[in-house]
Design a protein around this motif. Structure first.
Motif, short mmCIF file in Angstrom:
data_model
loop_
_atom_site.label_atom_id
_atom_site.label_comp_id
_atom_site.label_asym_id
_atom_site.label_seq_id
_atom_site.Cartn_x
_atom_site.Cartn_y
_atom_site.Cartn_z
N ASN A 1 0.80 -1.23 0.00
CA ASN A 1 0.00 0.00 0.00
C ASN A 1 0.83 1.27 0.00
OD1 ASN A 1 -2.29 -1.53 0.10
ND2 ASN A 1 -2.79 -1.10 2.23
N GLY A 2 2.04 1.22 0.57
CA GLY A 2 2.79 2.45 0.78
C GLY A 2 2.52 3.02 2.16
N PHE A 3 3.10 4.18 2.43
CA PHE A 3 3.01 4.85 3.73
C PHE A 3 3.68 3.99 4.80
CE2 PHE A 3 -0.46 6.54 1.18
CZ PHE A 3 -0.26 7.91 1.32
N THR B 1 10.81 0.03 8.06
CA THR B 1 9.56 -0.26 8.77
C THR B 1 9.74 -0.30 10.28
OG1 THR B 1 9.92 -2.65 8.59
CG2 THR B 1 8.70 -1.60 6.81
N PHE B 2 10.82 0.33 10.77
CA PHE B 2 11.09 0.37 12.21
C PHE B 2 11.15 -1.03 12.82
CE2 PHE B 2 8.86 4.26 10.95
CZ PHE B 2 9.78 5.21 11.36
N GLY B 3 11.72 -1.97 12.05
CA GLY B 3 11.92 -3.32 12.55
C GLY B 3 10.71 -4.22 12.50
N LYS B 4 9.59 -3.73 11.95
CA LYS B 4 8.35 -4.51 11.95
C LYS B 4 8.29 -5.53 10.82
CE LYS B 4 5.58 -0.95 14.25
NZ LYS B 4 4.43 -0.04 14.14
N THR B 5 9.01 -5.29 9.74
CA THR B 5 8.94 -6.18 8.58
C THR B 5 10.35 -6.64 8.22
OG1 THR B 5 7.04 -4.94 7.76
CG2 THR B 5 8.10 -6.45 6.22
N ILE B 6 10.54 -7.95 8.19
CA ILE B 6 11.85 -8.53 7.87
C ILE B 6 11.78 -9.17 6.48
CG2 ILE B 6 13.66 -10.10 8.62
CD1 ILE B 6 13.07 -7.83 10.59
N ILE C 1 7.43 1.52 -0.19
CA ILE C 1 8.24 2.51 0.51
C ILE C 1 9.73 2.28 0.31
CG2 ILE C 1 6.49 3.02 2.25
CD1 ILE C 1 8.07 1.25 4.19
N VAL C 2 10.10 1.11 -0.17
CA VAL C 2 11.51 0.86 -0.50
C VAL C 2 11.53 -0.20 -1.61
CG1 VAL C 2 11.67 -0.67 1.52
CG2 VAL C 2 13.75 0.05 0.35
N GLY C 3 11.59 0.27 -2.86
CA GLY C 3 11.49 -0.62 -4.01
C GLY C 3 12.65 -1.58 -4.11
N PRO C 4 12.63 -2.48 -5.08
CA PRO C 4 13.72 -3.44 -5.26
C PRO C 4 15.07 -2.74 -5.30
CG PRO C 4 11.90 -3.98 -6.71
CD PRO C 4 11.56 -2.67 -6.09
N THR C 5 16.01 -3.24 -4.53
CA THR C 5 17.29 -2.52 -4.37
C THR C 5 18.18 -2.59 -5.60
OG1 THR C 5 18.21 -4.49 -3.32
CG2 THR C 5 17.31 -2.79 -1.87
N PHE C 6 17.90 -3.49 -6.54
CA PHE C 6 18.75 -3.56 -7.73
C PHE C 6 18.35 -2.50 -8.76
CE2 PHE C 6 15.36 -6.77 -8.39
CZ PHE C 6 14.79 -6.29 -9.56
N LEU C 7 17.28 -1.74 -8.48
CA LEU C 7 16.85 -0.70 -9.40
C LEU C 7 17.47 0.63 -8.99
CD1 LEU C 7 13.05 -1.55 -9.64
CD2 LEU C 7 14.83 -2.13 -11.28
N PHE C 8 18.02 1.34 -9.96
CA PHE C 8 18.62 2.64 -9.65
C PHE C 8 18.10 3.74 -10.58
CE2 PHE C 8 21.56 -0.16 -11.99
CZ PHE C 8 21.58 0.47 -13.23
N ASP C 9 17.11 3.42 -11.40
CA ASP C 9 16.66 4.43 -12.37
C ASP C 9 15.18 4.28 -12.70
OD1 ASP C 9 16.68 2.05 -13.70
OD2 ASP C 9 17.96 2.69 -15.35
N ASN C 10 14.42 3.69 -11.83
CA ASN C 10 13.04 3.38 -12.18
C ASN C 10 12.05 4.34 -11.53
OD1 ASN C 10 11.90 0.90 -13.73
ND2 ASN C 10 10.38 1.33 -12.16
#
Length: 849
Positions: A251-253, A686-691, A712-721
């Motif tokens: 959902n985001g947020f 996520t302040f430690g709530k989601t691993i 809130i934090v997309g796939p880390t291998f993306l740098f231009d999306n």
């Protein structure tokens, strides 16, 4: 230099333009006048000046309009200035036109634009306005709002170059500018370019050999047809649509609850592979649920307009969330199909385009009739389409029916337990007001609107006070808990629906959800600057969707072909993909844009045919080599005298590494996967709530399209999306350090390099053969002798280094989960792994040639 020193013909022109009693014309404006084209066009020369410098004070927004003067309409331009017996513009007479008098004035009290605006006109712009008025001041509607016309193919002096209609328009413009097209690219370059562009992956060596050896005139077209028919086509083009649709798996947020939108993603892949006509593709995504006899797939398609973010944080106001989501649907529709910045009119009349705030809320009304409430604190937010097994659907349906019975039972019991006047909520009962320790808002509505948290408060309070009431409440809580558990394992997709009774729509003051202007009820309709909807009675999302792809609507076909043109040439024919309004860029090839738009519609909105037309052109097949002349004359390649070199997007680079190494799991659709990711990324966000629970096996090696997307934090291998927060249609380009840091260090890339090294080593033979094989696997061509020499030297140095440091070699060949081939020589294995990484990072590997 004085005006009298100019040639006689120029002096006469200037005096014709301006009477002797008018403002003086400085030398710079006179010189600029001489440089102007013979014919001044209102849309291409004049309107951009007025839009940039004048519309803020004399444009569509009446709240900021000065002197009650409009310069954005024909009526305002040529009518008396309010309170004066003067005209802003008098065609053929600059000396009688107040507009010209004001732009040439040297008096800070009368000059326009005013000094306070910090805007000014250049000599070229002043000269343009003068010459336009002199030539009769022809006014035209904004080019994008006029129906596209399929102009005859222009004539060209070079007749053997054009291969299809696109080339005639491009070559005509090149010849007008004294340029020639570039030679055709090599076969190796063409198959690599085409395979990436159409399927998002590089070609295999066998495919390259087959194409090179096919000397028939149809070889290129056969290649195009094969790639268009590949199931990988749908995967490649779905990615761009997911950016447009702001697709995510959460959902985001701050809460960022997870949702099940991946079946909609699979619907998109299938739609592209099946070549669903774009008008049908449009209608189903905007209003599939309203089609007669709508199927499950038709309803699933409407997930498009539920892909938006959803604020489920504690303390949020449900109505605010709901209204924000409707805003998103209006603005996504405006960007995707109309190419208009609708969001500007959310709070006030558009300052540049003729879209009023009322018209924005007319569009709002189309999307304001869905049952989404805005108050659910979960991932999958109703309305939902259950796509689980039939057995599970039936089980959940029974639980939902029983919950309805229990809700009714609770409501009936509370009528007696909490006596109050008819129509009032239970919270207004004196009995309820005496309850201590329970949130009084729980009893504000009926039982159906209560969550289990509130119900459990009532259970705890009444368990020793009213056993009958407690028993009913507890049964309701338990049943809802059972449904919740079933829902967690069910696949439920957020979709659109329509309320049985329409919701009223009002203009919201400055877009405030709680500030409706209730003096006027707003009914669904489209902006008046565009053709009207044929049947204005009983309008809904379906009538809007059908209007978007109707013959009369000029924007959708232009906006669509322009977006797909961008994918092949780096920029659209209109560079501002997202803005076809008066502030947007002018088309570089207007007649070509219109020809493609009309042809797209004439061919029943056939997307594969549109793409085939583009890639079959000689324009597309050109070499991308930039000569010094082209660098000087056309650095952005607007005239298309060459192919555009483009950096491959990060998702495509990752897929290339997986494919070339042989790691890629090539299967269509399914649940999202979780490949490698640095530790702690999700936890920190996520302040430690989601691993993050990384997948094992095949989940690590699927195409990037299937990677789980936490908003809130997309796939880390993306740098231009695109961030997938809102609709985005403009291709992002980057050469930041993140690019190299990822492709040189990310586990996927290094593991792919290791597995590629195995393939190269197993390809028995001397180093020269191995290096040739590896280079060709990655770049799709054979290396030159000097390139091989560089690689040989590097391999020699790597062997020397790893021979002295075997532990480091061991680490290098142990990267990633894929099994290590312990039968290979350790030093060779490590050396070729580093060399493979170098190959993956060559400019030629990360750039479309």
């Amino acid at each position: 230099m004085k005006l009298t020193q100019y040639p006689v013909y120029l002096t006469l022109v200037i005096f014709y333009c301006l009477s002797s009693c008018g403002p003086s014309l400085d030398d710079e404006v006179a010189e600029a006048y001489e440089r102007l084209p013979d014919k001044i066009d209102f849309n291409f020369h004049v309107r951009p000046i007025l839009s940039d410098r004048c519309f803020h004070c004399h444009g569509p927004d009446e709240n900021t309009r000065m002197a009650d003067l409009r310069l954005d309409t024909e009526e305002g331009m040529f009518s008396y200035i309010p309170g004066k017996e003067e005209f802003p513009v008098v065609g053929g007479s600059p000396s009688k036109s107040v507009l010209i008098d004001r732009i040439l004035s040297g008096n800070p009290e009368t000059v326009m634009p005013t000094p306070e605006s910090n805007l000014n006109l250049s000599p070229d712009e002043k000269a343009t306005l003068i010459k336009w008025v002199e030539q009769g001041a022809e006014f035209k509607n904004h080019w994008a709002y006029s129906p596209p016309q399929k102009a005859p193919l222009p004539k060209t002096s070079q007749t053997d170059w054009p291969l299809n209609p696109i080339d005639y328009f491009v070559l005509n413009k090149l010849e007008q500018n004294g340029l020639q097209p570039s030679p055709q690219a090599s076969k190796e370059t063409l198959i690599r370019r085409l395979t990436f562009d159409l399927n998002g992956l590089p070609p295999s060596l066998m495919e390259i050999e087959d194409f090179i050896n096919d000397t028939s005139p149809q070889a290129y077209e056969k290649l195009v047809d094969r790639l268009l028919a590949s199931p990988r086509f749908g995967e490649r083009w779905a990615w761009e649509w997911l950016d447009v649709a702001r697709y995510s798996d959460t959902n985001g947020f701050q809460g960022d609850f997870e949702r099940d939108m991946w079946p909609w993603r699979d619907w998109v892949i299938k739609a592209f592979n099946d070549n669903m006509p774009y008008d049908e593709f449009t209608i189903k995504q905007l209003a599939g649920d309203l089609l007669p006899n709508a199927t499950e797939n038709d309803i699933l398609a409407t997930g498009f307009n539920r892909n938006h973010t959803y604020n489920a944080e504690g303390g949020t106001i449900p109505e605010e969330t709901r209204v924000t989501n409707v805003f998103d649907r209006v603005e996504t529709t405006g960007t995707t199909w109309l190419g208009l910045t609708m969001n500007c009119a959310r709070c006030h009349d558009h300052k540049y385009d003729n879209i009023t705030q009322k018209e924005y809320y007319q569009m709002f009304d189309y999307f304001n009739q869905t049952s989404e409430k805005g108050g659910q604190y979960t991932g999958n937010v109703k309305p939902l389409l259950n796509m689980s097994s039939e057995e599970k659907k039936n089980q959940m349906a029974q639980l939902e029916a029983y919950i309805q019975q229990l809700n009714q039972k609770v409501d009936e019991f509370e009528l007696k337990k909490f006596p109050r006047a008819k129509g009032l909520p239970a919270s207004e009962s004196e009995v309820a007001k005496n309850i201590k320790g329970v949130d009084p808002r729980i009893l504000l509505g009926s039982a159906a609107g209560r969550g289990n948290y509130g119900l459990k408060q009532l259970v705890n309070y009444f368990k020793t006070r009213d056993r009958t009431y407690t028993a009913i409440l507890k049964e309701l809580v338990d049943t809802k808990d059972k449904l919740g558990k079933e829902s967690k394992t069910a696949v439920q997709v957020m979709v659109m629906d329509e309320l049985p009774e329409p919701r009223y729509t009002f203009i919201l003051e400055r877009g405030g959800y709680n500030k409706p202007q209730m003096t006027e009820t707003i009914c669904a309709d489209v902006p008046s600057v565009l053709p009207a909807v044929k049947n204005k009675n009983n309008q809904n999302r379906l009538s809007l969707a059908q209007w978007l792809v109707s013959d009369e609507q000029p924007l959708t076909p232009r906006v669509t072909v322009n977006r797909y043109w961008q994918a092949f040439f780096g920029n659209g024919i209109v560079k501002t993909i997202e803005d076809f309004g008066v502030q947007g860029a002018l088309p570089s090839h207007p007649e070509l844009l219109d020809w493609l738009a009309v042809d797209f519609k004439e061919n029943d909105w056939d997307l594969k045919k549109l793409i085939k037309t583009i890639v079959m052109s000689a324009t597309y097949r050109q070499s991308s080599i930039m000569t010094e002349e082209l660098k000087e004359r056309d650095p952005e390649n607007q005239l298309l005298a060459r192919a555009t070199r483009l950096r491959y997007p990060s998702w495509m680079l990752r897929d290339q590494a997986l494919f070339t190494s042989g790691l890629m799991v090539d299967s269509l659709g399914g649940k999202p996967v979780k490949p490698y990711q640095p530790e702690g990324i999700w936890s920190e966000a996520t302040f430690g709530k989601t691993i993050y629970q990384q997948d094992v096996g095949e989940g690590l090696y699927r195409r990037s399209l299937y990677t789980f997307w936490r908003r809130i934090v997309g796939p880390t291998f993306l740098f231009d999306n695109a961030s997938r927060q809102v609709c985005e249609v403009k291709t992002l380009k980057t050469n930041t350090p993140l690019h190299a840091l990822t492709t040189l260090n990310d586990i996927t890339y290094m593991e792919a390099a290791r597995v590629l090294a195995e393939k190269i080593i197993i390809n028995k033979g001397p180093d020269l053969d191995r290096l040739t094989y590896g280079f060709r696997l990655v770049t799709s061509r054979k290396p030159k002798s000097e390139e091989l020499h560089i690689l040989q030297n590097r391999l020699k140095k790597l062997r020397a280094e790893f021979s002295k440091n075997l532990p480091e070699a061991e680490k290098m060949v142990s990267i990633g989960d894929y099994r290590t081939d312990n039968t290979l020589d350790l030093v060779d294995y490590a050396s070729y792994t580093v060399l493979s990484s170098i190959l993956f990072n060559l400019d030629e590997s990360i750039t479309r040639q």
